[in-house]
Motif scaffolding. Structure first.
Motif, short mmCIF file in Angstrom:
data_model
loop_
_atom_site.label_atom_id
_atom_site.label_comp_id
_atom_site.label_asym_id
_atom_site.label_seq_id
_atom_site.Cartn_x
_atom_site.Cartn_y
_atom_site.Cartn_z
N PRO A 2 0.75 -1.12 0.11
CA PRO A 2 0.13 -0.02 0.03
C PRO A 2 0.87 1.16 -0.07
N ALA A 3 0.50 2.37 -0.65
CA ALA A 3 1.03 3.70 -0.84
C ALA A 3 0.37 4.65 -0.60
N THR A 4 1.00 5.75 -0.20
CA THR A 4 0.36 6.92 -0.11
C THR A 4 -0.40 7.60 -1.26
N THR A 5 -0.36 6.98 -2.45
CA THR A 5 -1.10 7.45 -3.55
C THR A 5 -2.52 6.94 -3.52
N GLY A 6 -2.91 6.02 -2.60
CA GLY A 6 -4.18 5.53 -2.41
C GLY A 6 -4.44 4.13 -2.90
N ARG A 7 -3.33 3.65 -3.48
CA ARG A 7 -3.28 2.34 -4.16
C ARG A 7 -2.26 1.60 -4.01
N ASN A 8 -2.05 0.26 -4.10
CA ASN A 8 -0.84 -0.40 -3.96
C ASN A 8 0.03 -0.02 -5.03
N LEU A 9 1.24 -0.23 -4.86
CA LEU A 9 2.40 -0.02 -5.92
C LEU A 9 3.15 -1.44 -5.77
N SER A 10 3.47 -1.91 -7.04
CA SER A 10 4.16 -3.28 -7.17
C SER A 10 5.15 -2.95 -8.17
N LEU A 11 6.22 -4.09 -8.19
CA LEU A 11 7.26 -3.73 -9.04
C LEU A 11 6.62 -4.09 -10.52
N ASP A 12 5.76 -4.68 -10.82
CA ASP A 12 4.86 -4.93 -11.94
C ASP A 12 4.55 -3.36 -12.49
N SER A 13 4.13 -2.42 -11.50
CA SER A 13 3.88 -0.90 -11.91
C SER A 13 4.82 -0.38 -12.85
N PHE A 14 5.99 -0.63 -12.52
CA PHE A 14 7.06 0.07 -13.11
C PHE A 14 8.21 -0.74 -14.10
N LEU A 15 7.92 -1.95 -14.12
CA LEU A 15 8.74 -2.99 -14.94
C LEU A 15 8.71 -2.42 -16.33
N VAL A 44 10.31 2.62 -16.26
CA VAL A 44 11.24 3.49 -15.81
C VAL A 44 12.11 3.01 -14.89
N PRO A 45 13.48 3.36 -14.88
CA PRO A 45 14.49 3.11 -13.83
C PRO A 45 13.90 3.60 -12.51
N LEU A 46 14.28 2.80 -11.31
CA LEU A 46 13.86 3.30 -10.08
C LEU A 46 14.76 3.49 -9.04
N GLY A 47 14.54 4.41 -8.31
CA GLY A 47 15.50 4.70 -7.20
C GLY A 47 14.85 4.55 -5.85
N LEU A 101 5.85 3.99 0.37
CA LEU A 101 5.41 2.74 0.73
C LEU A 101 5.18 2.08 1.81
N ALA A 102 4.29 1.85 2.53
CA ALA A 102 4.25 1.33 3.90
C ALA A 102 4.38 -0.24 4.01
N ASP A 103 5.68 -0.43 4.53
CA ASP A 103 6.16 -1.76 4.64
C ASP A 103 6.11 -2.15 6.03
N ALA A 104 4.87 -2.30 6.60
CA ALA A 104 4.86 -2.32 8.27
C ALA A 104 5.36 -3.57 8.66
N SER A 105 5.24 -4.62 7.77
CA SER A 105 5.89 -5.99 8.22
C SER A 105 7.25 -6.01 8.03
N GLY A 106 8.07 -5.14 7.24
CA GLY A 106 9.53 -5.17 7.03
C GLY A 106 9.77 -6.09 5.83
N ALA A 107 8.60 -6.67 5.24
CA ALA A 107 9.18 -7.78 4.14
C ALA A 107 9.82 -7.33 3.15
N MET A 108 9.48 -6.15 2.73
CA MET A 108 10.18 -5.62 1.68
C MET A 108 11.53 -5.20 1.85
N ALA A 109 11.76 -4.55 3.06
CA ALA A 109 13.20 -4.30 3.66
C ALA A 109 14.01 -5.58 3.74
N ARG A 110 13.44 -6.43 4.32
CA ARG A 110 14.28 -7.80 4.30
C ARG A 110 14.53 -8.34 3.17
N ASP A 111 13.55 -8.33 2.11
CA ASP A 111 13.89 -8.94 0.62
C ASP A 111 15.08 -8.19 0.14
N PHE A 112 14.95 -6.74 0.42
CA PHE A 112 16.16 -6.02 -0.20
C PHE A 112 17.23 -6.13 0.57
#
Length: 159
Positions: A15-28, A31-34, A90-101
């Motif tokens: 979930p993101a502050t945009t009001g919807r979920n953002l995923s890797l598929d949204s950008f693949l 555009v490049p990502l930072g 992006l809200a990573d409350a569980s820390g899953a994305m941070a752990r994955d990266f």
């Protein structure tokens, strides 16, 4: 990055502050990502302000800045509303994305770091030491170094 040029970034869907979920598929293939990982909204307030003030620069460079915070979306939305934040967080409350990266220390606590990935999702840079004074310049330089290809002219500074 040494030996990891072929490494692809982990998938995410948060979930993101945009009001919807953002995923890797949204950008693949778009555009490049930072991607910047925060540790705490209060502790990283200076970093948030610098990134927010420079958010438009990433668009002019035909890239996307994503900021990831280890908090629940409700808390994050309140913070964004109270502080006039325009960039997506992006809200990573569980820390899953941070752990994955790998954006955590040995004890599992989040740590501030950033990654840069091509539009194809290939990890090209990992920035383990970030400071408010150089985070934007460092990320933009890394993104500029990518071969964007195509004949599209970069956006001008004129509105």
């Amino acid at each position: 990055m040494d030996g990891s040029a072929a490494t692809h970034i982990p998938t995410f869907d948060l979930p993101a502050t945009t009001g919807r979920n953002l995923s890797l598929d949204s950008f693949l293939d778009k555009v490049p990502l930072g991607i910047v990982f925060l540790t705490d909204l209060d502790e990283d307030r200076g970093m948030i302000d610098v990134l927010n003030q420079s958010f438009a620069e990433f668009g002019r460079e035909r890239s996307q800045l994503l900021v990831v915070a280890p908090v629940a979306i409700d808390e994050l939305r309140r913070f964004v509303d109270d502080n006039d934040i325009v960039m997506p967080i992006l809200a990573d409350a569980s820390g899953a994305m941070a752990r994955d990266f790998g954006a955590h220390d040995e004890s599992g606590k989040p740590r501030c770091m950033a990654v840069v990935a091509t539009a194809e999702g290939r990890l090209v840079s990992r920035l383990d030491v970030l400071s408010e004074s150089d985070v934007v310049e460092t990320l933009l330089n890394e993104l500029r170094d990518l071969d964007l290809g195509g004949e599209v002219e970069p956006a001008s500074d004129e509105e």
